[in-house]
Structure formats: structure tokens, C-alpha cells
Design a protein around this motif. Sequence first.
Motif, PDB file in Angstrom:
ATOM      1  N   VAL A 177     -70.973 -39.289 -26.174  1.00  0.00           N
ATOM      2  CA  VAL A 177     -71.582 -39.975 -25.037  1.00  0.00           C
ATOM      3  C   VAL A 177     -72.930 -39.322 -24.754  1.00  0.00           C
ATOM      4  O   VAL A 177     -73.145 -38.145 -25.065  1.00  0.00           O
ATOM      5  CB  VAL A 177     -70.704 -39.914 -23.762  1.00  0.00           C
ATOM      6  CG1 VAL A 177     -69.418 -40.676 -23.948  1.00  0.00           C
ATOM      7  CG2 VAL A 177     -70.430 -38.473 -23.348  1.00  0.00           C
ATOM      8  N   THR A 178     -73.845 -40.128 -24.179  1.00  0.00           N
ATOM      9  CA  THR A 178     -75.163 -39.584 -23.810  1.00  0.00           C
ATOM     10  C   THR A 178     -75.076 -38.900 -22.450  1.00  0.00           C
ATOM     11  O   THR A 178     -74.146 -39.136 -21.659  1.00  0.00           O
ATOM     12  CB  THR A 178     -76.214 -40.705 -23.727  1.00  0.00           C
ATOM     13  OG1 THR A 178     -75.863 -41.583 -22.664  1.00  0.00           O
ATOM     14  CG2 THR A 178     -76.299 -41.476 -25.036  1.00  0.00           C
ATOM     15  N   GLY A 179     -76.085 -38.074 -22.166  1.00  0.00           N
ATOM     16  CA  GLY A 179     -76.131 -37.417 -20.863  1.00  0.00           C
ATOM     17  C   GLY A 179     -76.304 -38.419 -19.734  1.00  0.00           C
ATOM     18  O   GLY A 179     -75.768 -38.231 -18.646  1.00  0.00           O
ATOM     19  N   ALA A 180     -77.040 -39.500 -20.012  1.00  0.00           N
ATOM     20  CA  ALA A 180     -77.237 -40.525 -18.976  1.00  0.00           C
ATOM     21  C   ALA A 180     -75.924 -41.185 -18.605  1.00  0.00           C
ATOM     22  O   ALA A 180     -75.677 -41.501 -17.438  1.00  0.00           O
ATOM     23  CB  ALA A 180     -78.238 -41.580 -19.464  1.00  0.00           C
TER      24      ALA A 180
ATOM     25  N   THR B  71     -71.626 -42.122 -14.546  1.00  0.00           N
ATOM     26  CA  THR B  71     -70.180 -42.288 -14.406  1.00  0.00           C
ATOM     27  C   THR B  71     -69.472 -41.066 -13.851  1.00  0.00           C
ATOM     28  O   THR B  71     -68.342 -41.164 -13.369  1.00  0.00           O
ATOM     29  CB  THR B  71     -69.553 -42.632 -15.761  1.00  0.00           C
ATOM     30  OG1 THR B  71     -69.766 -41.540 -16.665  1.00  0.00           O
ATOM     31  CG2 THR B  71     -70.162 -43.891 -16.340  1.00  0.00           C
ATOM     32  N   GLY B  72     -70.141 -39.895 -13.937  1.00  0.00           N
ATOM     33  CA  GLY B  72     -69.485 -38.659 -13.493  1.00  0.00           C
ATOM     34  C   GLY B  72     -68.501 -38.099 -14.497  1.00  0.00           C
ATOM     35  O   GLY B  72     -67.702 -37.215 -14.175  1.00  0.00           O
TER      36      GLY B  72
ATOM     37  N   VAL C  96     -66.251 -48.123 -11.781  1.00  0.00           N
ATOM     38  CA  VAL C  96     -65.758 -46.829 -12.269  1.00  0.00           C
ATOM     39  C   VAL C  96     -65.975 -45.800 -11.175  1.00  0.00           C
ATOM     40  O   VAL C  96     -67.036 -45.780 -10.528  1.00  0.00           O
ATOM     41  CB  VAL C  96     -66.501 -46.418 -13.559  1.00  0.00           C
ATOM     42  CG1 VAL C  96     -66.120 -45.009 -13.965  1.00  0.00           C
ATOM     43  CG2 VAL C  96     -66.206 -47.388 -14.681  1.00  0.00           C
ATOM     44  N   PHE C  97     -64.974 -44.916 -10.998  1.00  0.00           N
ATOM     45  CA  PHE C  97     -65.066 -43.883  -9.968  1.00  0.00           C
ATOM     46  C   PHE C  97     -65.904 -42.729 -10.499  1.00  0.00           C
ATOM     47  O   PHE C  97     -65.611 -42.155 -11.555  1.00  0.00           O
ATOM     48  CB  PHE C  97     -63.675 -43.392  -9.572  1.00  0.00           C
ATOM     49  CG  PHE C  97     -63.689 -42.489  -8.366  1.00  0.00           C
ATOM     50  CD1 PHE C  97     -63.873 -43.009  -7.098  1.00  0.00           C
ATOM     51  CD2 PHE C  97     -63.523 -41.107  -8.511  1.00  0.00           C
ATOM     52  CE1 PHE C  97     -63.881 -42.178  -5.991  1.00  0.00           C
ATOM     53  CE2 PHE C  97     -63.538 -40.282  -7.412  1.00  0.00           C
ATOM     54  CZ  PHE C  97     -63.703 -40.804  -6.142  1.00  0.00           C
ATOM     55  N   ASN C  98     -66.976 -42.385  -9.756  1.00  0.00           N
ATOM     56  CA  ASN C  98     -67.838 -41.270 -10.125  1.00  0.00           C
ATOM     57  C   ASN C  98     -67.308 -40.006  -9.453  1.00  0.00           C
ATOM     58  O   ASN C  98     -67.314 -39.900  -8.232  1.00  0.00           O
ATOM     59  CB  ASN C  98     -69.287 -41.556  -9.686  1.00  0.00           C
ATOM     60  CG  ASN C  98     -70.263 -40.526 -10.217  1.00  0.00           C
ATOM     61  OD1 ASN C  98     -70.067 -39.332 -10.059  1.00  0.00           O
ATOM     62  ND2 ASN C  98     -71.341 -41.013 -10.837  1.00  0.00           N
ATOM     63  N   ASN C  99     -66.856 -39.077 -10.294  1.00  0.00           N
ATOM     64  CA  ASN C  99     -66.207 -37.877  -9.746  1.00  0.00           C
ATOM     65  C   ASN C  99     -67.174 -36.963  -9.015  1.00  0.00           C
ATOM     66  O   ASN C  99     -66.738 -36.133  -8.213  1.00  0.00           O
ATOM     67  CB  ASN C  99     -65.528 -37.112 -10.890  1.00  0.00           C
ATOM     68  CG  ASN C  99     -64.305 -37.851 -11.403  1.00  0.00           C
ATOM     69  OD1 ASN C  99     -63.315 -38.002 -10.706  1.00  0.00           O
ATOM     70  ND2 ASN C  99     -64.408 -38.376 -12.632  1.00  0.00           N
ATOM     71  N   ARG C 100     -68.467 -37.070  -9.295  1.00  0.00           N
ATOM     72  CA  ARG C 100     -69.417 -36.216  -8.595  1.00  0.00           C
ATOM     73  C   ARG C 100     -69.790 -36.796  -7.237  1.00  0.00           C
ATOM     74  O   ARG C 100     -69.814 -36.096  -6.234  1.00  0.00           O
ATOM     75  CB  ARG C 100     -70.688 -36.033  -9.436  1.00  0.00           C
ATOM     76  CG  ARG C 100     -70.569 -34.894 -10.467  1.00  0.00           C
ATOM     77  CD  ARG C 100     -71.938 -34.523 -11.037  1.00  0.00           C
ATOM     78  NE  ARG C 100     -72.554 -35.655 -11.748  1.00  0.00           N
ATOM     79  CZ  ARG C 100     -72.294 -35.939 -13.012  1.00  0.00           C
ATOM     80  NH1 ARG C 100     -71.446 -35.198 -13.709  1.00  0.00           N
ATOM     81  NH2 ARG C 100     -72.874 -36.965 -13.594  1.00  0.00           N
ATOM     82  N   THR C 101     -70.110 -38.119  -7.196  1.00  0.00           N
ATOM     83  CA  THR C 101     -70.516 -38.723  -5.915  1.00  0.00           C
ATOM     84  C   THR C 101     -69.315 -39.149  -5.092  1.00  0.00           C
ATOM     85  O   THR C 101     -69.467 -39.465  -3.912  1.00  0.00           O
ATOM     86  CB  THR C 101     -71.401 -39.956  -6.180  1.00  0.00           C
ATOM     87  OG1 THR C 101     -70.639 -40.945  -6.882  1.00  0.00           O
ATOM     88  CG2 THR C 101     -72.629 -39.568  -7.004  1.00  0.00           C
ATOM     89  N   ARG C 102     -68.129 -39.194  -5.718  1.00  0.00           N
ATOM     90  CA  ARG C 102     -66.890 -39.621  -5.055  1.00  0.00           C
ATOM     91  C   ARG C 102     -66.988 -41.063  -4.559  1.00  0.00           C
ATOM     92  O   ARG C 102     -66.391 -41.431  -3.551  1.00  0.00           O
ATOM     93  CB  ARG C 102     -66.529 -38.692  -3.880  1.00  0.00           C
ATOM     94  CG  ARG C 102     -66.588 -37.216  -4.189  1.00  0.00           C
ATOM     95  CD  ARG C 102     -65.737 -36.836  -5.383  1.00  0.00           C
ATOM     96  NE  ARG C 102     -64.321 -37.084  -5.136  1.00  0.00           N
ATOM     97  CZ  ARG C 102     -63.345 -36.966  -6.053  1.00  0.00           C
ATOM     98  NH1 ARG C 102     -63.674 -36.634  -7.305  1.00  0.00           N
ATOM     99  NH2 ARG C 102     -62.093 -37.205  -5.750  1.00  0.00           N
ATOM    100  N   ASN C 103     -67.707 -41.899  -5.315  1.00  0.00           N
ATOM    101  CA  ASN C 103     -67.838 -43.314  -4.991  1.00  0.00           C
ATOM    102  C   ASN C 103     -67.658 -44.137  -6.266  1.00  0.00           C
ATOM    103  O   ASN C 103     -67.839 -43.633  -7.387  1.00  0.00           O
ATOM    104  CB  ASN C 103     -69.227 -43.633  -4.402  1.00  0.00           C
ATOM    105  CG  ASN C 103     -69.403 -43.060  -3.011  1.00  0.00           C
ATOM    106  OD1 ASN C 103     -68.544 -43.201  -2.170  1.00  0.00           O
ATOM    107  ND2 ASN C 103     -70.538 -42.392  -2.795  1.00  0.00           N
TER     108      ASN C 103
ATOM    109  N   ALA D 125     -73.772 -48.714 -21.602  1.00  0.00           N
ATOM    110  CA  ALA D 125     -73.475 -48.924 -20.183  1.00  0.00           C
ATOM    111  C   ALA D 125     -74.770 -49.015 -19.377  1.00  0.00           C
ATOM    112  O   ALA D 125     -75.733 -48.296 -19.658  1.00  0.00           O
ATOM    113  CB  ALA D 125     -72.603 -47.794 -19.647  1.00  0.00           C
ATOM    114  N   LYS D 126     -74.769 -49.915 -18.406  1.00  0.00           N
ATOM    115  CA  LYS D 126     -75.905 -50.057 -17.496  1.00  0.00           C
ATOM    116  C   LYS D 126     -75.382 -50.053 -16.063  1.00  0.00           C
ATOM    117  O   LYS D 126     -74.433 -50.762 -15.736  1.00  0.00           O
ATOM    118  CB  LYS D 126     -76.639 -51.372 -17.781  1.00  0.00           C
ATOM    119  CG  LYS D 126     -77.858 -51.602 -16.896  1.00  0.00           C
ATOM    120  CD  LYS D 126     -78.517 -52.929 -17.256  1.00  0.00           C
ATOM    121  CE  LYS D 126     -79.730 -53.183 -16.372  1.00  0.00           C
ATOM    122  NZ  LYS D 126     -80.368 -54.497 -16.696  1.00  0.00           N
ATOM    123  N   ASP D 127     -76.016 -49.252 -15.207  1.00  0.00           N
ATOM    124  CA  ASP D 127     -75.619 -49.180 -13.805  1.00  0.00           C
ATOM    125  C   ASP D 127     -76.151 -50.421 -13.080  1.00  0.00           C
ATOM    126  O   ASP D 127     -77.350 -50.628 -12.974  1.00  0.00           O
ATOM    127  CB  ASP D 127     -76.212 -47.908 -13.178  1.00  0.00           C
ATOM    128  CG  ASP D 127     -75.699 -47.683 -11.755  1.00  0.00           C
ATOM    129  OD1 ASP D 127     -75.914 -46.587 -11.229  1.00  0.00           O
ATOM    130  OD2 ASP D 127     -75.080 -48.602 -11.179  1.00  0.00           O
TER     131      ASP D 127
END
Length: 601
Positions: free
Chosen positions: A7-10, A15-16, A58-65, A91-93
Motif C-alpha cells: 500500500v502507498t503512504g497516501a 484510511t488510517g 471506512v473507519f479511520n483509526n487515527r481520526t476516529r471518524n 482509492a480516492k477520498d
Amino acid sequence: SLFIEWVTGAFNEITGYDPSYVGSMATLKDTHPDDLDRVRADVQRTLQNQPTVTEYRVFNNRTRNYVWLSISRRPVWDEQEQRVVRFYSVAKDITERKRAEDALRQSEARLRSLVETQTAFVVRTDMDGNYTYCNRPFLQRYGWVKADLIGTSYLATILPADHEKTRQTARACLSSVGEPVQVMLRKPRQDGGIDFTLWEFVALRDAEGSVSEIQCIGFDISEQVRAEEALQEERQLFIGGTTVVFKWRVASGWPVSYVSPNVCEQFGYDPRQFLEDGLLFQSLIHPDDVERVTAEIRDHVRQGRSQFEQEYRLRHGSGDYRWVYDFTTIVRDAEGTVKHFQGYVQDITERRQARDLLMEQNRLTLSLQREKELNATTQRVIATLAHDLRTPLAVIGSAKEILSRYFDQIDPEQRRERLETIGKQLQYVTELLNDLAQVTGASLNQRAPQLAPVNLVTLCQITVKDMQASVAAKHRLNFTTDGTLHTIIIDDVLVSRILINLLSNAVKYSDEGSEIRLELASREDRIVLRVIDQGIGIAPEDRARIFEPFYRVQGVGDIAGTGLGLSIVQDCVSLHGGTITVESAPGQGSIFTVELPLSRA
């Protein structure tokens, strides 16, 4: 089982995901529960060697959203194993887009609620379209007095551009009595504004069963219409389309900070020219429009407006300029300071050209009508002059006859009276001729050519169409062109006079049912106009004199005329720096050829 290979860093950022997941089994544990079934189904299709695109949370574990993603999967098929051995995902946000779409849906719901709950307007009209009843909300909304409105035409309260649409709706409801017919009409307000109103027309029967009135129930949908227009503009920021989106910052020259992907297709630019090379938005605007556009933007900013419309010319990547419609939004921060401008720019070149062509057609039609009226006036003046000259000439002739026959038999006093009579009548004739010169000379040939860009093809078409309408089926008038000339520099008044007089003569001296043809072409640096008829023709001895004022060829019989038409044509051709020639023989028709200097617009 599916394993994560890379996976890329982006991807980790939006996604977290923890980078340590690489090499582990892929799971859907962070996928929103409501989206699980859809994601699993798309993954199965990918494993069946079908590319898929899935939008899910998808749940982002860092932002918790939860964040919305658009995942594009491309399978890799192994021919030897005959199965998908891996697939790549991009993937695109799309969280902001989803939020905007949700906001749009909520706004639309609120607008629908507004329309459904507001008080309706109710009016009725008689069969002549005059008001017979208006309810209070209708009168209050537009500030009308019931006593003044009853008995007046409903068209007086509707924008003129919608009059024909109103009539069509009334006819439609009268053809289906009792069935409502819906229409949107614009109504002018007392303050100068315009309301958008939605109406249902229903034809009503009286006690005898005859249709006697039309009842109209309406709603003010101005907010809905304008909001929907704004919402449509907002949608195009996310879903693309024919509209090009620019964002430019408040700085010298307006540096561009965003361009939509369809910029290349619509205007021939690479987005990198703006975002990397620093191409300025202001530099794209036509030099003649820059001052007006910038002044309007300053005015709208000073007035505190958030949105406004403009039309101006924008430079295409090829170097040509295209007319655009720009719906600009002024974006401010919490303190009200302007952050940037956002423009939704749409190419309207063809629409502008069509509008300009229609205006040119209307202008040329009015000009042609004035020339026809002038021509008719000249003919009437000549006819009146001919009538008025008969009396003084008869008096002069009588006095001359008496003096010639009885000169020695009458006394000096009688001779003097006869000579005074001749003198007075000659003075009267001179005054009549001076009046004719003032009427015809100043309007026909005492003017300098007024050169301007004119669509010559349109001028010829309008002239032939108008002449055909005046002669009905007596003659067949046709216009042909080689397609090399359109908008050129000419004096359209002089050219109109040339065409009117040549075509009028062709009609006058041709048999009914014959063809008369107007041809337009170019020859090097000359415009060539030819009028061809199948008429009585002109004898060789007359051809040298046909352009003299008042000269009429032999053999015209009782065909009315003054002998001024071809003289007027030659004056107009000479003023335009051109030449006119004629080819003709008795009984074989005539060809008049006019050549004028060619200067393209």
C-alpha cells in the motif's frame, strides 16, 4: 484468502491503516456495517475477473471518524492457473463530495417543503383573458389594487417574453376542459424584480355547461428556481459536465488555484499550465473585456454579494477567443474577507453568434424597409411632380402660341402680360424642380459611404424574401452564393438601394411565372452581385442611356416608371467605388453585374 502485498503512504493516510498490515490477511473489519454486503459483492466480482468501482465508508483509526472512499479494483488474471491471482486497488477520498451531495439533498427537501406549504395564488379570467377574480395573497404579493386589476388583461401582469407561452397554455386547457395544464411564468414585481411562479390552468363550465372562465392556481417558486440553479452549479463542481471550473486567488493577475479536469477538452489547456507554470486567469480574458470584468468584480465585492453573472471573451489554447458565461461565487472567510473566486465558465460562443445574427437580421430588415419606403416616396414625388408640371407647362405653351401667332396684332401691354405669365410659370416650374432635388438628391446621392461590418449573405436573403412576399406567385425569385462571402465591410444602405432597384426592375419588366435570380460571389478583391431576369430585354441603342435620369427604353408600353431606378443604382455603385455593367438583347432578358471593392471584417 486475500493478503495485502503493498500500500502507498497516501492510502495509509486517508484510511488510517497501520503499515504493519502489509503481508497480513485483508479484512473488512473497518468497513461501515451498512456497506459490508456491497463491498463483499464487488470483491467477488473482481475475483471473477471483472473490474469494479465501489463507494463505501471506512473507519479511520487515527481520526476516529468514517471517511468515504471510491475504490477502483483491477484484477490480474493468470492464464496458466486460470484464475485471478491478485488485484490492484486505487482509492480516492470522496468524503467532501459525499457531504456536499447530502447537503444538496437536504436543501432540495427543504425547498420542496417550502413550495408545498406556502399560500397559493388564485385568479380567474374570462374568455378574453381579462381578470374576473384575484385572491388576497395574489394582490398582496404584487401590490395591486383589486378594483384596478379586475377587467384588465392577465398579460399585463406577466413578463412579455412569456406571453406566447401563456396563450398556448390557455389554449391547451380550453381544448381539455376540466384538465389542469401546468406552466411556469415570470411575473414582474412593483420593486422591479422578477418572480418565478408555477401555475395550473383549468377551464371552468357555467351552469349551462358552457366554458366561461379559466381558473389559475399559482405558487411563488422563485426561491426554489434560484436555489436549484445554484445547486446545479454546485453539482457540476463535483460531477463535471460541459461547465469548466476555475478558482483564482485574490492577488495580482488572479493566480489560478484549481481547474476542473475538463479544462483541456473545453479550452485547450493543460491544467499544469495554471498550477505549475503560473498562468494567470486575468491574462486569459480578452484585452477589451478586462477593465469591464475587473470593475464588475470590484463592485460586487464592495456590495457584499456572494454570487454574480458575467459574459466575456476567454482565450482558447489555440489563441482564438471564445465567448463564455461565467457564474462566479465569492468565497469569504469567517471574518468576511475574500479568500478566492470560484467561476463556473461555460462556452456560449455559438449562442452569442446566433443572437448577434438575429440582431443583424432584424437591423437589416428594418434598414431594407426604410429603403423601400424611401424608394416609394421618390416614385410618388416624381408622379406628383409630373402632374403638377402639366398646368404651368400648358399655360406657358398657350402664352407662347399667342405670342407666336398674334405678336403683331396685340398691343405692347398684352405682350408684356403674356411674357410675365411665362416668367411666373417658369419660376413655379423651377421651384418644383428644386423641391425634387432636395427630396431625392440629399437622400439618394449626397452622402458619404458609411462602411461597417455587414453579413452580406443575410442582406441578400432578406431582400429576396421581402421581394418574393410582395410579388407573391407572379415571379420566382432565387438567391445563390458561392459561399466565399459572409461578414464584410460595406455600406448596407447603398447596397440595399442597389438590390431593391435592380430586383424591382427585373420584376417589372419580366413575364409572370418567370425566374429572377440574384447571385453573390467573389472575384479576387471584388464583390460580384448579378441580377438575372428573363424579361423584355434592352435594345443596343438604349443600353448606352439607361443610367441617365428619367430615361426610359423604347417598347415598355404602359408599364409604369419614372426612369430614375437605374440612375439611383449607378449613383450608389459609384459612391461605393464600384462598377455596373449590363448584358441584354430584346426578348432575351438582362444580366446586371455590380462589382464592389471587397474588404473582409
